[in-house]
Design a protein around this motif. Structure first.
Motif, short mmCIF file in Angstrom:
data_model
loop_
_atom_site.label_atom_id
_atom_site.label_comp_id
_atom_site.label_asym_id
_atom_site.label_seq_id
_atom_site.Cartn_x
_atom_site.Cartn_y
_atom_site.Cartn_z
N ARG A 1 -20.05 49.59 48.03
CA ARG A 1 -19.33 48.63 47.18
C ARG A 1 -18.08 49.26 46.56
O ARG A 1 -17.02 48.65 46.52
CB ARG A 1 -20.28 48.13 46.09
N THR A 2 -18.21 50.51 46.13
CA THR A 2 -17.05 51.20 45.56
C THR A 2 -15.96 51.40 46.60
O THR A 2 -14.76 51.22 46.34
CB THR A 2 -17.48 52.56 44.98
N GLN A 3 -16.38 51.79 47.79
CA GLN A 3 -15.40 52.01 48.87
C GLN A 3 -14.70 50.70 49.25
O GLN A 3 -13.50 50.70 49.51
CB GLN A 3 -16.11 52.62 50.08
N MET A 4 -15.46 49.61 49.31
CA MET A 4 -14.84 48.32 49.63
C MET A 4 -13.85 47.90 48.55
O MET A 4 -12.79 47.36 48.85
CB MET A 4 -15.93 47.26 49.77
N ALA A 5 -14.18 48.18 47.31
CA ALA A 5 -13.25 47.83 46.23
C ALA A 5 -11.96 48.63 46.35
O ALA A 5 -10.86 48.10 46.19
CB ALA A 5 -13.92 48.10 44.89
N ARG A 6 -12.11 49.94 46.64
CA ARG A 6 -10.90 50.76 46.84
C ARG A 6 -10.08 50.28 48.04
O ARG A 6 -8.85 50.24 48.01
CB ARG A 6 -11.29 52.22 47.02
N SER A 7 -10.80 49.92 49.12
CA SER A 7 -10.10 49.46 50.34
C SER A 7 -9.35 48.16 50.06
O SER A 7 -8.23 47.96 50.54
CB SER A 7 -11.09 49.28 51.48
N SER A 8 -9.96 47.28 49.29
CA SER A 8 -9.28 46.00 49.00
C SER A 8 -8.02 46.24 48.19
O SER A 8 -6.98 45.62 48.44
CB SER A 8 -10.24 45.08 48.24
N HIS A 9 -8.07 47.17 47.24
CA HIS A 9 -6.85 47.48 46.46
C HIS A 9 -5.79 48.12 47.35
O HIS A 9 -4.59 47.95 47.13
CB HIS A 9 -7.20 48.41 45.29
N ALA A 10 -6.16 48.87 48.34
CA ALA A 10 -5.18 49.53 49.22
C ALA A 10 -4.60 48.57 50.24
O ALA A 10 -3.48 48.72 50.68
CB ALA A 10 -5.85 50.72 49.92
N VAL A 11 -5.40 47.56 50.64
CA VAL A 11 -4.92 46.65 51.70
C VAL A 11 -3.98 45.59 51.15
O VAL A 11 -3.10 45.11 51.83
CB VAL A 11 -6.14 46.00 52.40
N LEU A 12 -4.20 45.23 49.87
CA LEU A 12 -3.39 44.15 49.31
C LEU A 12 -1.89 44.39 49.41
O LEU A 12 -1.15 43.52 49.85
CB LEU A 12 -3.79 43.91 47.86
N PRO A 13 -1.38 45.59 49.03
CA PRO A 13 0.06 45.78 49.18
C PRO A 13 0.52 45.64 50.63
O PRO A 13 1.59 45.10 50.91
CB PRO A 13 0.29 47.19 48.65
N ALA A 14 -0.30 46.17 51.57
CA ALA A 14 0.08 46.04 52.99
C ALA A 14 0.15 44.57 53.38
O ALA A 14 1.03 44.14 54.11
CB ALA A 14 -0.91 46.81 53.85
N SER A 15 -0.80 43.73 52.92
CA SER A 15 -0.80 42.31 53.23
C SER A 15 0.43 41.64 52.63
O SER A 15 1.07 40.79 53.26
CB SER A 15 -2.09 41.67 52.70
N ASP A 16 0.78 41.99 51.40
CA ASP A 16 2.00 41.43 50.79
C ASP A 16 3.24 41.79 51.59
O ASP A 16 4.15 40.97 51.76
CB ASP A 16 2.13 41.96 49.35
N ALA A 17 3.28 43.01 52.09
CA ALA A 17 4.45 43.42 52.89
C ALA A 17 4.53 42.61 54.18
O ALA A 17 5.62 42.18 54.60
CB ALA A 17 4.37 44.91 53.19
N VAL A 18 3.36 42.39 54.80
CA VAL A 18 3.36 41.60 56.05
C VAL A 18 3.80 40.17 55.78
O VAL A 18 4.61 39.59 56.52
CB VAL A 18 1.96 41.64 56.69
N VAL A 19 3.29 39.60 54.69
CA VAL A 19 3.68 38.23 54.34
C VAL A 19 5.17 38.14 54.04
O VAL A 19 5.87 37.22 54.45
CB VAL A 19 2.84 37.73 53.14
N ALA A 20 5.68 39.13 53.31
CA ALA A 20 7.10 39.15 52.99
C ALA A 20 7.95 39.24 54.26
O ALA A 20 8.99 38.58 54.39
CB ALA A 20 7.42 40.31 52.05
N GLN A 21 7.50 40.08 55.21
CA GLN A 21 8.24 40.21 56.46
C GLN A 21 8.21 38.90 57.26
O GLN A 21 9.22 38.47 57.84
CB GLN A 21 7.64 41.35 57.30
N GLU A 22 7.04 38.26 57.26
CA GLU A 22 6.94 36.99 57.96
C GLU A 22 7.83 35.93 57.32
O GLU A 22 8.46 35.13 58.01
CB GLU A 22 5.49 36.53 57.99
N VAL A 23 7.88 35.91 55.99
CA VAL A 23 8.75 34.96 55.29
C VAL A 23 10.21 35.22 55.63
O VAL A 23 10.99 34.30 55.88
CB VAL A 23 8.51 35.04 53.77
N ALA A 24 10.61 36.51 55.65
CA ALA A 24 11.99 36.85 55.99
C ALA A 24 12.33 36.43 57.43
O ALA A 24 13.41 35.88 57.69
CB ALA A 24 12.22 38.35 55.81
N ASP A 25 11.38 36.69 58.34
CA ASP A 25 11.62 36.28 59.73
C ASP A 25 11.72 34.76 59.85
O ASP A 25 12.57 34.24 60.58
CB ASP A 25 10.48 36.80 60.63
#
Length: 254
Positions: free
Chosen positions: A42-66
């Motif tokens: 559970r702790t590892q999943m919580a850390r992973s979710s915090h680490a993935v969120l910025p990457a997801s925001d970057a992908v969404v931002a790139q898709e919006v720009a495209d």
């Protein structure tokens, strides 16, 4: 140390056979390990979710720009298509107006009664001019013959008859000269038709940019006449160059 308690038969009948306390105590350490592993996951999943969120925001931002770039491209293409449509509409309108002008000329001038009338009027002008010229020449020849005969006769009666004949021929010349009035009327009708044609031709030229735009498409003039035909230009008009004045003629004999 675990306390052993005697189980009654009623409990065994209701609950059934249950593990002994010794078995429960042996499973306790494994349970603790499982819970510890679950907490670690559970702790590892919580850390992973915090680490993935910025990457997801970057992908969404790139898709919006495209997507925005693609929309801008589509908007530019739509604007070009609209401009092309405007140009095509202008060309279509010009062609349609030109067709109407050509149809008017074809129906009322080139293939209608007007052109046949023009041909008839010009033919009548040529025929009337030829007939009047022949009549004038015949009358002048008769006058010349009568004048020559008058100088030779002595009789007053003969001279009177010759004088009457001369007068009659002069009247014939005057009558023949009336062709000028008829010719003027016929030429006026022809000029009216020519002006009608010229007006519609000028309208078509204005549709396609005017005289200056048409001049660039005019082929260079090519004189295909023979040497003899080049000399048959007829009399020059008042505004034409190359007129020989009396001074020029006198200079030839000096």
């Amino acid at each position: 140390m675990a306390i052993h308690r005697k189980r009654f038969r009623v409990e065994e009948a209701i609950v059934g056979e249950m593990p002994s306390p010794e078995m429960i105590e042996e499973a306790a350490p494994m349970h603790n390990e499982i819970m510890a592993e679950l907490r670690a996951i559970r702790t590892q999943m919580a850390r992973s979710s915090h680490a993935v969120l910025p990457a997801s925001d970057a992908v969404v931002a790139q898709e919006v720009a495209d997507t925005r770039a693609l929309l801008d491209t589509y908007r530019a293409q739509i604007e070009q298509c609209e401009k092309l449509k405007v140009e095509l509409d202008l060309i279509h309108d010009a062609i349609d107006r030109t067709k109407r002008e050509i149809a008017t000329l074809h129906g009322k001038s080139f293939d209608g009664g007007e052109m046949a009338k023009v041909n008839g009027e010009l033919g009548a002008v040529v025929g009337g001019t030829e007939q009047a010229t022949q009549q004038i020449l015949e009358a002048a020849e008769s006058i010349d013959q009568a004048a020559s005969a008058m100088s030779k006769v002595q009789s007053v009666d003969q001279q009177k008859r010759l004088a009457d004949d001369i007068q009659e021929r002069v009247i014939s010349i005057f009558e023949a000269c009336n062709f000028q009035d008829l010719t003027g009327q016929r030429i006026s009708k022809v000029m009216t038709t020519m002006k009608f044609i010229e007006q519609h031709i000028n309208t078509m030229m204005d549709i396609w940019g005017g005289v200056d735009a048409i001049k660039s498409h005019v082929p260079p003039p090519a004189d295909t006449r023979s040497e003899d035909e080049k000399l048959l230009n007829g009399p020059k008009l008042a505004g034409d160059v190359g007129h020989a004045s009396q001074d020029d003629i006198d200079a030839l004999f000096d």
